[in-house]
Design a protein around this motif. Structure first.
Motif, PDB file in Angstrom:
ATOM      1  N   VAL A 129       4.365 -12.456 -23.154  1.00  0.00           N
ATOM      2  CA  VAL A 129       5.089 -13.640 -23.628  1.00  0.00           C
ATOM      3  C   VAL A 129       6.594 -13.353 -23.662  1.00  0.00           C
ATOM      4  O   VAL A 129       7.408 -14.159 -23.194  1.00  0.00           O
ATOM      5  CB  VAL A 129       4.588 -14.076 -25.017  1.00  0.00           C
ATOM      6  N   ILE A 130       6.969 -12.182 -24.208  1.00  0.00           N
ATOM      7  CA  ILE A 130       8.383 -11.813 -24.276  1.00  0.00           C
ATOM      8  C   ILE A 130       8.936 -11.568 -22.875  1.00  0.00           C
ATOM      9  O   ILE A 130      10.061 -11.962 -22.558  1.00  0.00           O
ATOM     10  CB  ILE A 130       8.584 -10.566 -25.160  1.00  0.00           C
ATOM     11  N   LEU A 131       8.135 -10.944 -22.019  1.00  0.00           N
ATOM     12  CA  LEU A 131       8.564 -10.711 -20.637  1.00  0.00           C
ATOM     13  C   LEU A 131       8.842 -12.041 -19.933  1.00  0.00           C
ATOM     14  O   LEU A 131       9.827 -12.171 -19.195  1.00  0.00           O
ATOM     15  CB  LEU A 131       7.498  -9.921 -19.883  1.00  0.00           C
ATOM     16  N   PHE A 132       7.979 -13.012 -20.193  1.00  0.00           N
ATOM     17  CA  PHE A 132       8.186 -14.335 -19.588  1.00  0.00           C
ATOM     18  C   PHE A 132       9.456 -14.986 -20.132  1.00  0.00           C
ATOM     19  O   PHE A 132      10.210 -15.623 -19.390  1.00  0.00           O
ATOM     20  CB  PHE A 132       6.978 -15.238 -19.859  1.00  0.00           C
ATOM     21  N   GLU A 133       9.714 -14.816 -21.436  1.00  0.00           N
ATOM     22  CA  GLU A 133      10.930 -15.388 -22.038  1.00  0.00           C
ATOM     23  C   GLU A 133      12.189 -14.763 -21.430  1.00  0.00           C
ATOM     24  O   GLU A 133      13.184 -15.453 -21.203  1.00  0.00           O
ATOM     25  CB  GLU A 133      10.918 -15.161 -23.556  1.00  0.00           C
ATOM     26  N   ILE A 134      12.133 -13.453 -21.170  1.00  0.00           N
ATOM     27  CA  ILE A 134      13.283 -12.798 -20.538  1.00  0.00           C
ATOM     28  C   ILE A 134      13.445 -13.298 -19.111  1.00  0.00           C
ATOM     29  O   ILE A 134      14.568 -13.584 -18.662  1.00  0.00           O
ATOM     30  CB  ILE A 134      13.116 -11.260 -20.565  1.00  0.00           C
ATOM     31  N   GLU A 135      12.341 -13.423 -18.396  1.00  0.00           N
ATOM     32  CA  GLU A 135      12.409 -13.947 -17.033  1.00  0.00           C
ATOM     33  C   GLU A 135      13.020 -15.345 -17.026  1.00  0.00           C
ATOM     34  O   GLU A 135      13.867 -15.667 -16.198  1.00  0.00           O
ATOM     35  CB  GLU A 135      11.018 -14.002 -16.400  1.00  0.00           C
ATOM     36  N   ARG A 136      12.606 -16.154 -17.985  1.00  0.00           N
ATOM     37  CA  ARG A 136      13.132 -17.518 -18.065  1.00  0.00           C
ATOM     38  C   ARG A 136      14.634 -17.505 -18.358  1.00  0.00           C
ATOM     39  O   ARG A 136      15.393 -18.325 -17.829  1.00  0.00           O
ATOM     40  CB  ARG A 136      12.378 -18.307 -19.134  1.00  0.00           C
ATOM     41  N   ALA A 137      15.068 -16.566 -19.209  1.00  0.00           N
ATOM     42  CA  ALA A 137      16.493 -16.451 -19.528  1.00  0.00           C
ATOM     43  C   ALA A 137      17.290 -15.987 -18.308  1.00  0.00           C
ATOM     44  O   ALA A 137      18.389 -16.481 -18.046  1.00  0.00           O
ATOM     45  CB  ALA A 137      16.696 -15.474 -20.687  1.00  0.00           C
ATOM     46  N   VAL A 138      16.725 -15.058 -17.564  1.00  0.00           N
ATOM     47  CA  VAL A 138      17.397 -14.532 -16.369  1.00  0.00           C
ATOM     48  C   VAL A 138      17.370 -15.556 -15.244  1.00  0.00           C
ATOM     49  O   VAL A 138      18.307 -15.692 -14.475  1.00  0.00           O
ATOM     50  CB  VAL A 138      16.727 -13.217 -15.919  1.00  0.00           C
ATOM     51  N   ASN A 139      16.240 -16.281 -15.157  1.00  0.00           N
ATOM     52  CA  ASN A 139      16.049 -17.304 -14.119  1.00  0.00           C
ATOM     53  C   ASN A 139      16.290 -16.739 -12.715  1.00  0.00           C
ATOM     54  O   ASN A 139      17.168 -17.206 -11.979  1.00  0.00           O
ATOM     55  CB  ASN A 139      16.966 -18.498 -14.368  1.00  0.00           C
ATOM     56  N   PRO A 140      15.498 -15.724 -12.332  1.00  0.00           N
ATOM     57  CA  PRO A 140      15.701 -15.125 -11.007  1.00  0.00           C
ATOM     58  C   PRO A 140      15.347 -16.094  -9.888  1.00  0.00           C
ATOM     59  O   PRO A 140      14.390 -16.855  -9.992  1.00  0.00           O
ATOM     60  CB  PRO A 140      14.735 -13.933 -11.021  1.00  0.00           C
ATOM     61  N   GLN A 141      16.138 -16.049  -8.847  1.00  0.00           N
ATOM     62  CA  GLN A 141      15.918 -16.901  -7.679  1.00  0.00           C
ATOM     63  C   GLN A 141      15.830 -16.023  -6.439  1.00  0.00           C
ATOM     64  O   GLN A 141      16.303 -14.888  -6.421  1.00  0.00           O
ATOM     65  CB  GLN A 141      17.075 -17.898  -7.517  1.00  0.00           C
ATOM     66  N   GLU A 142      15.223 -16.579  -5.401  1.00  0.00           N
ATOM     67  CA  GLU A 142      15.163 -15.861  -4.143  1.00  0.00           C
ATOM     68  C   GLU A 142      16.590 -15.569  -3.672  1.00  0.00           C
ATOM     69  O   GLU A 142      17.487 -16.394  -3.802  1.00  0.00           O
ATOM     70  CB  GLU A 142      14.426 -16.706  -3.094  1.00  0.00           C
ATOM     71  N   LYS A 143      16.771 -14.353  -3.169  1.00  0.00           N
ATOM     72  CA  LYS A 143      18.063 -13.846  -2.682  1.00  0.00           C
ATOM     73  C   LYS A 143      18.999 -13.410  -3.804  1.00  0.00           C
ATOM     74  O   LYS A 143      20.109 -12.952  -3.539  1.00  0.00           O
ATOM     75  CB  LYS A 143      18.763 -14.868  -1.773  1.00  0.00           C
ATOM     76  N   ASN A 144      18.584 -13.541  -5.076  1.00  0.00           N
ATOM     77  CA  ASN A 144      19.353 -12.925  -6.157  1.00  0.00           C
ATOM     78  C   ASN A 144      19.277 -11.406  -5.998  1.00  0.00           C
ATOM     79  O   ASN A 144      18.291 -10.870  -5.498  1.00  0.00           O
ATOM     80  CB  ASN A 144      18.779 -13.293  -7.524  1.00  0.00           C
ATOM     81  N   ILE A 145      20.328 -10.725  -6.443  1.00  0.00           N
ATOM     82  CA  ILE A 145      20.374  -9.258  -6.345  1.00  0.00           C
ATOM     83  C   ILE A 145      20.529  -8.697  -7.755  1.00  0.00           C
ATOM     84  O   ILE A 145      21.489  -9.025  -8.453  1.00  0.00           O
ATOM     85  CB  ILE A 145      21.543  -8.803  -5.460  1.00  0.00           C
ATOM     86  N   PHE A 146      19.581  -7.837  -8.163  1.00  0.00           N
ATOM     87  CA  PHE A 146      19.579  -7.303  -9.522  1.00  0.00           C
ATOM     88  C   PHE A 146      19.732  -5.794  -9.534  1.00  0.00           C
ATOM     89  O   PHE A 146      19.211  -5.087  -8.667  1.00  0.00           O
ATOM     90  CB  PHE A 146      18.271  -7.652 -10.240  1.00  0.00           C
ATOM     91  N   LEU A 147      20.432  -5.304 -10.560  1.00  0.00           N
ATOM     92  CA  LEU A 147      20.387  -3.900 -10.934  1.00  0.00           C
ATOM     93  C   LEU A 147      19.615  -3.851 -12.244  1.00  0.00           C
ATOM     94  O   LEU A 147      20.089  -4.362 -13.263  1.00  0.00           O
ATOM     95  CB  LEU A 147      21.791  -3.325 -11.126  1.00  0.00           C
ATOM     96  N   GLU A 148      18.425  -3.278 -12.209  1.00  0.00           N
ATOM     97  CA  GLU A 148      17.629  -3.174 -13.432  1.00  0.00           C
ATOM     98  C   GLU A 148      17.812  -1.788 -14.024  1.00  0.00           C
ATOM     99  O   GLU A 148      17.523  -0.772 -13.382  1.00  0.00           O
ATOM    100  CB  GLU A 148      16.146  -3.433 -13.165  1.00  0.00           C
ATOM    101  N   ILE A 149      18.288  -1.746 -15.258  1.00  0.00           N
ATOM    102  CA  ILE A 149      18.513  -0.487 -15.960  1.00  0.00           C
ATOM    103  C   ILE A 149      17.289  -0.180 -16.825  1.00  0.00           C
ATOM    104  O   ILE A 149      16.875  -0.997 -17.639  1.00  0.00           O
ATOM    105  CB  ILE A 149      19.774  -0.567 -16.839  1.00  0.00           C
ATOM    106  N   GLY A 150      16.720   0.997 -16.634  1.00  0.00           N
ATOM    107  CA  GLY A 150      15.548   1.402 -17.398  1.00  0.00           C
ATOM    108  C   GLY A 150      14.322   0.559 -17.118  1.00  0.00           C
ATOM    109  O   GLY A 150      13.719   0.015 -18.044  1.00  0.00           O
ATOM    110  N   PRO A 151      13.914   0.432 -15.849  1.00  0.00           N
ATOM    111  CA  PRO A 151      12.743  -0.401 -15.535  1.00  0.00           C
ATOM    112  C   PRO A 151      11.427   0.150 -16.048  1.00  0.00           C
ATOM    113  O   PRO A 151      10.424  -0.565 -16.081  1.00  0.00           O
ATOM    114  CB  PRO A 151      12.757  -0.456 -14.000  1.00  0.00           C
ATOM    115  N   GLY A 152      11.407   1.426 -16.463  1.00  0.00           N
ATOM    116  CA  GLY A 152      10.165   1.994 -16.966  1.00  0.00           C
ATOM    117  C   GLY A 152       9.109   2.027 -15.895  1.00  0.00           C
ATOM    118  O   GLY A 152       9.304   2.565 -14.803  1.00  0.00           O
ATOM    119  N   THR A 153       7.964   1.417 -16.181  1.00  0.00           N
ATOM    120  CA  THR A 153       6.880   1.386 -15.201  1.00  0.00           C
ATOM    121  C   THR A 153       6.788   0.034 -14.482  1.00  0.00           C
ATOM    122  O   THR A 153       5.805  -0.253 -13.819  1.00  0.00           O
ATOM    123  CB  THR A 153       5.532   1.716 -15.874  1.00  0.00           C
ATOM    124  N   GLY A 154       7.817  -0.808 -14.661  1.00  0.00           N
ATOM    125  CA  GLY A 154       7.916  -2.014 -13.849  1.00  0.00           C
ATOM    126  C   GLY A 154       7.416  -3.302 -14.459  1.00  0.00           C
ATOM    127  O   GLY A 154       7.167  -4.270 -13.738  1.00  0.00           O
TER     128      GLY A 154
END
Length: 260
Positions: free
Chosen positions: A19-44
């Protein structure tokens, strides 16, 4: 060393609640062709949500075991995973000016990560991250608050800061001893400063080192002219000044040094 102890040693608290992961995704609102640097991705866990939207991802994690897991999980995708410390890594690989930072940050170095983003602001138009709640609130705080300080002013000079939501310890493994907070930083359209950056940083840091004193007293080391010290702004304490007023204060000091 067991996994739990290993995680704590590295400052790792893995977010496991969908649920929290989905809330973060919604806040980030990733789109195709967006480019991210993820800090501390852990196990993904969060990486998977970004990947589902077709975003391009570079992940950096200090734990070599995590890097192995990430490369295995996302082997079919053209992602880059770097084993290293974000604070010591050069961000020169962020060759595009469209990178967006996202991550569940190690709380013991989260403030330093924000300053690193500020240093590389030309390459970081947006930053959505999980922090210890008090740190996230401090970054977003406005003048007039006891928690408003150096981190608030220097971040907000370049970014619009928004506190999004609070996250309880129970959604992590292992659970931290504090609440967490998710914030979003969006770089200002015009993020150039009207003053020398080095002087601006020095003024802000010096002022807040003695935050209970008026600026007239806390900024004595600048050897200001008597005429400038008569300006009404010097009768205020640092937490009373907005970011814009700190910029104006620095302009006055910069001009005073030139006129002296």
């Amino acid at each position: 060393m067991n996994n739990r102890r290993h995680r704590r040693k590295l400052g790792q608290n893995y977010l496991v609640d969908p649920v929290i992961l989905f809330e973060i995704e919604r806040a980030v609102n990733p789109q195709e062709k967006n480019i991210f640097l993820e800090i501390g991705p852990g196990t993904g866990a969060l990486t998977k949500y970004l990947a589902n939207k077709g975003a391009e991802i570079t992940g950096i994690d200090i734990d070599p075991k995590n890097i192995q897991i990430l490369k295995s999980k996302f082997s079919e995708l053209n992602y880059k995973f770097i084993q290293g410390d974000i604070l010591s890594e050069s961000l020169e690989f962020l060759t595009s000016k469209k990178h967006r930072i996202v991550g569940n940050l190690p709380y013991n170095i989260s403030t330093q990560i924000v300053f690193k983003a500020i240093e590389n602001r030309d390459l970081v138009p947006e930053f959505t991250g999980m922090f210890q709640k008090e740190v996230a609130q401090r970054i977003c705080e406005k003048e007039g608050s006891k928690t408003y300080g150096i981190l608030s002013v220097l971040t907000q000079a370049y970014y619009d800061a928004e506190y999004l939501f609070t996250v309880p310890p129970t959604v992590f493994n292992p659970p931290p001893k504090v609440d967490s907070g998710v914030l979003r930083l969006i770089r200002k359209e015009d993020y150039s400063l009207p003053v020398e950056q080095k002087l601006f940083f020095r003024v802000v840091k010096t002022a807040f080192q003695q935050r209970r004193k008026t600026l007239r007293n806390s900024l004595k080391s600048f050897n200001l002219s008597l005429q400038l010290k008569e300006d009404s702004i010097f009768g205020q304490r640092p937490e009373q000044l907005s970011v814009q007023q700190f910029l104006e204060l620095t302009q006055k000091i910069q001009h005073d040094a030139v006129s002296d």
